[in-house]
Write a protein that holds these residues in place. Structure first.
Motif, PDB file in Angstrom:
ATOM      1  N   ARG A 181       1.305  -1.005  -0.393  1.00 37.30           N
ATOM      2  CA  ARG A 181       0.538   0.389   0.211  1.00 37.30           C
ATOM      3  C   ARG A 181       1.156   1.336  -0.469  1.00 37.30           C
ATOM      4  O   ARG A 181       0.824   1.570  -0.808  1.00 37.30           O
ATOM      5  N   MET A 182       1.955   0.974   1.113  1.00 34.60           N
ATOM      6  CA  MET A 182       2.633   2.478   0.756  1.00 34.60           C
ATOM      7  C   MET A 182       3.483   2.137  -0.229  1.00 34.60           C
ATOM      8  O   MET A 182       4.215   3.713  -0.834  1.00 34.60           O
ATOM      9  N   LEU A 183       3.787   1.523  -0.489  1.00 32.38           N
ATOM     10  CA  LEU A 183       4.550   1.426  -2.576  1.00 32.38           C
ATOM     11  C   LEU A 183       4.099   1.949  -2.892  1.00 32.38           C
ATOM     12  O   LEU A 183       4.368   2.805  -3.981  1.00 32.38           O
ATOM     13  N   GLY A 184       2.178   2.013  -3.196  1.00 32.90           N
ATOM     14  CA  GLY A 184       1.945   2.362  -4.074  1.00 32.90           C
ATOM     15  C   GLY A 184       1.453   4.008  -3.819  1.00 32.90           C
ATOM     16  O   GLY A 184       1.362   5.344  -4.493  1.00 32.90           O
ATOM     17  N   VAL A 185       1.613   4.804  -3.036  1.00 34.48           N
ATOM     18  CA  VAL A 185       1.589   5.821  -1.917  1.00 34.48           C
ATOM     19  C   VAL A 185       2.618   6.908  -2.804  1.00 34.48           C
ATOM     20  O   VAL A 185       2.225   7.814  -3.598  1.00 34.48           O
ATOM     21  N   TYR A 186       3.729   5.818  -2.475  1.00 31.19           N
ATOM     22  CA  TYR A 186       5.681   6.652  -2.957  1.00 31.19           C
ATOM     23  C   TYR A 186       4.844   7.232  -4.948  1.00 31.19           C
ATOM     24  O   TYR A 186       5.378   7.526  -5.243  1.00 31.19           O
ATOM     25  N   ARG A 187       4.545   5.725  -5.580  1.00 29.95           N
ATOM     26  CA  ARG A 187       4.170   6.242  -7.203  1.00 29.95           C
ATOM     27  C   ARG A 187       3.365   7.012  -7.036  1.00 29.95           C
ATOM     28  O   ARG A 187       3.251   7.612  -8.224  1.00 29.95           O
ATOM     29  N   ARG A 188       1.998   6.872  -6.373  1.00 30.73           N
ATOM     30  CA  ARG A 188       0.918   8.047  -6.764  1.00 30.73           C
ATOM     31  C   ARG A 188       1.906   9.191  -6.523  1.00 30.73           C
ATOM     32  O   ARG A 188       1.719  10.446  -6.851  1.00 30.73           O
ATOM     33  N   PHE A 189       2.909   9.834  -5.522  1.00 33.71           N
ATOM     34  CA  PHE A 189       2.897  10.709  -5.531  1.00 33.71           C
ATOM     35  C   PHE A 189       4.484  11.028  -5.908  1.00 33.71           C
ATOM     36  O   PHE A 189       4.661  12.127  -6.942  1.00 33.71           O
TER      37      PHE A 189
ATOM     38  N   GLU B 149       4.267  10.112  -9.351  1.00 35.94           N
ATOM     39  CA  GLU B 149       3.668  10.299 -10.723  1.00 35.94           C
ATOM     40  C   GLU B 149       2.821  11.740 -10.784  1.00 35.94           C
ATOM     41  O   GLU B 149       2.922  12.626 -11.503  1.00 35.94           O
ATOM     42  N   GLU B 150       1.991  11.733  -9.953  1.00 34.52           N
ATOM     43  CA  GLU B 150       0.953  13.047  -9.887  1.00 34.52           C
ATOM     44  C   GLU B 150       1.947  14.092  -9.348  1.00 34.52           C
ATOM     45  O   GLU B 150       1.432  15.059  -9.958  1.00 34.52           O
ATOM     46  N   PHE B 151       2.796  14.331  -8.152  1.00 35.36           N
ATOM     47  CA  PHE B 151       3.272  15.332  -7.987  1.00 35.36           C
ATOM     48  C   PHE B 151       4.696  15.559  -8.690  1.00 35.36           C
ATOM     49  O   PHE B 151       4.499  16.655  -9.017  1.00 35.36           O
ATOM     50  N   MET B 152       5.164  14.934  -8.858  1.00 34.78           N
ATOM     51  CA  MET B 152       6.589  14.912  -9.279  1.00 34.78           C
ATOM     52  C   MET B 152       6.161  15.026 -10.735  1.00 34.78           C
ATOM     53  O   MET B 152       8.016  14.771 -11.487  1.00 34.78           O
ATOM     54  N   ALA B 153       5.792  14.783 -11.260  1.00 34.43           N
ATOM     55  CA  ALA B 153       5.557  14.012 -12.756  1.00 34.43           C
ATOM     56  C   ALA B 153       6.821  13.536 -13.359  1.00 34.43           C
ATOM     57  O   ALA B 153       7.655  13.662 -14.057  1.00 34.43           O
ATOM     58  N   LEU B 154       7.293  11.813 -12.418  1.00 36.90           N
ATOM     59  CA  LEU B 154       7.971  11.562 -12.726  1.00 36.90           C
ATOM     60  C   LEU B 154       7.632  10.191 -12.520  1.00 36.90           C
ATOM     61  O   LEU B 154       6.894   9.473 -11.385  1.00 36.90           O
ATOM     62  N   PRO B 155       7.737   8.984 -14.156  1.00 35.30           N
ATOM     63  CA  PRO B 155       6.751   7.982 -13.789  1.00 35.30           C
ATOM     64  C   PRO B 155       7.871   6.772 -13.509  1.00 35.30           C
ATOM     65  O   PRO B 155       9.125   6.821 -13.240  1.00 35.30           O
ATOM     66  N   VAL B 156       7.914   6.492 -12.254  1.00 32.17           N
ATOM     67  CA  VAL B 156       8.615   4.934 -11.634  1.00 32.17           C
ATOM     68  C   VAL B 156       8.665   3.748 -12.386  1.00 32.17           C
ATOM     69  O   VAL B 156       7.485   3.286 -12.364  1.00 32.17           O
TER      70      VAL B 156
END
Ligand SMILES: [Zn+2]
Length: 478
Positions: free
Chosen positions: A176-184, A186-193
């Motif tokens: 779940r928290m890995l998913g939070v980091y991914r969302r952060f 992608e959606e805030f840093m505009a950084l695909p991971v």
């Protein structure tokens, strides 16, 4: 103020990175080697990152707490793998208050030990679980080779520490928290991971297993952007943290921890920056729009400033962060340059001629495009444009990553790519630590992670030719 000329990115990537930090006034070197002073422009980005993450942590049921900076040295020694992993970079306090301490104190490199020492008292029964806590703090890891934001002796981060009744519950939280980091990212840093699992060699010291998100920087190297660890019962056993289960049995608690640091500011610079400076994605910019008035005579100045007052009025209610640059001592051209190197996503230029036409000029930081737009409905136009910039930064980074990703089955080709343009190399790996180590020695590339999205695929290990079931990502990394 001192002017910093930015080295071209294509000329010397590493110097370009340092120049951008200086030019945008993000950070400074500290009197103690390896430490970093985060200047207001840099800290503003961190504050935005904190806000975004903190909101997501709370939405997923976590609370913030604070544990001390000093940890009794004996705590660190309780978990064998943990102490082995961190001992070489730990800073220790031996004297305080004018005398030698009975027990030396470690300055936290991470807080598992001190937190689990408290959890022993806080957790008694299954009713106390899960326990979901996060802490925002600084940590110290004495690094020999340091680099502003990317690797510093002291850095800021958040560390989540959770306790669960079962292995499965802890696994669910880790993911779940890995998913939070991914969302952060992608959606805030505009950084695909890319989300994936670390190999045993690369996992956190003391973890059962570790997941990471990996991003590609502007020089095609990888950067680990966040990690989430399933700690199994390792810390519960080291600190005797047990609970009474529903059936009445005494059981050890399962743990997770996850962290993301000021390193992400380094990632932001390297992923989006260009020869003119940093480019801040709108969702992480405190100043999203810089407004530069253009005039020659005092009478023109009054009219322009009046118009700015009028059209920026609705900006506040629209939640648009803006700054009117009314500095008298600088020319408009100088100001354009200044806001560019600071990475402000959008610039509005407005002069007497624009007033006649009821328009302003919008200049995008991400691609340099300039276009006239009407003053009517400007807040709406600006909000839409910020959204467009956010999305196109992500798209550009994604295209760059795709362009520098390869599926390779031949070891000499593998080397050729790494020594050339670099990138993410998807290759088969047999799973042995020996092959992993040899590849690292020979090419300086590490397995970034075993991607969750990787399809099962029969193949042969790029190094030894043994059977492999899926591809993993190799890259040189920061
Ligand atoms: Zn192999």
């Amino acid at each position: 103020m001192a002017e910093t000329k930015i080295t071209k990115r294509s000329e010397d990537y590493s110097r370009w990175y340092t120049d951008v930090i200086q030019a945008a006034e993000l950070a400074d070197y500290a009197p103690v080697k390896g430490c970093m002073i985060i200047r207001p422009n840099g800290f503003a980005i961190w504050e935005k990152m904190q806000q975004a993450l903190d909101t997501m942590f709370k939405e997923t049921g976590h609370q913030n707490a604070y544990f001390p900076l000093f940890i009794p040295e004996s705590f660190l020694q309780k978990e064998a793998e943990h102490v082995k992993g961190f001992a070489p970079e730990v800073a220790v306090v031996t004297h305080a208050g004018g005398s030698k301490l009975e027990e030396p104190l470690v300055i936290r490199p991470t807080s598992e030990t001190i937190i689990w020492n408290s959890y022993r008292n806080w957790i008694q029964s299954y009713r106390d679980l899960p326990l979901l806590i996060n802490q925002w703090c600084n940590v110290v890891r004495w690094e020999m080779r340091t680099r502003l934001f990317l690797r510093t002796a002291e850095f800021l981060w958040q560390e989540g520490h959770t306790a669960h009744a079962t292995y499965e519950d802890a696994e669910e939280e880790t993911i779940r928290m890995l998913g939070v980091y991914r969302r952060f990212a992608e959606e805030f840093m505009a950084l695909p991971v890319i989300e994936g699992r670390k190999t045993d060699k690369e996992k956190f010291a003391g973890a059962d297993h570790t997941y990471s998100i990996e991003a590609m920087m502007g020089d095609a190297k990888a950067l680990q952007a966040g990690t989430s660890h399933h700690l199994g019962q390792n810390f519960a056993k080291a600190f005797e943290v047990t609970f009474q289960s529903e059936k009445g049995a005494r059981e050890y608690v399962y743990a997770t921890s996850w962290g993301l640091s000021t390193r992400m500011i380094g990632a932001l610079i390297m992923a989006h920056g260009d020869d003119n400076g940093i480019v801040i994605p709108p969702r992480l910019a405190t100043i999203q729009v810089a407004i530069v008035p253009i005039y020659r005579k005092p009478e023109e100045r009054d009219r322009v400033m009046q118009a700015i007052d009028n059209f920026t009025m609705p900006f506040k209610t629209a939640g648009i962060g803006f700054k009117v640059d009314a500095r008298e001592q600088y020319s408009p051209g100088w100001k354009f340059n200044d806001w560019e190197k600071r990475g402000v996503p959008l610039r509005i230029e407005v002069g007497p001629k624009d007033l006649e036409k009821g328009q302003v000029m919008l200049a995008r930081r991400d691609n340099g495009q300039k276009s006239p737009v009407p003053q009517d409905g400007l807040a709406h136009t600006v909000a839409q444009m910020l959204d467009t910039i956010q999305k196109s930064l992500f798209q550009r980074a994604l295209e760059f990553r795709e362009k520098h990703s390869y599926s390779i089955d031949n070891y000499s080709k593998f080397n050729e790519i790494l020594d050339g343009e670099g990138g993410f190399i998807w290759s088969h790996w047999c799973g042995s630590g020996e092959c992993e180590e040899r590849i690292k020695d020979e090419t300086k590339a590490t397995i970034r992670n075993i991607p969750m999205q990787a399809k099962a695929e029969e193949g042969k290990c790029i190094k030894c030719g043994s059977r492999s079931e899926r591809r993993v990502i190799f890259a040189r990394a920061y």
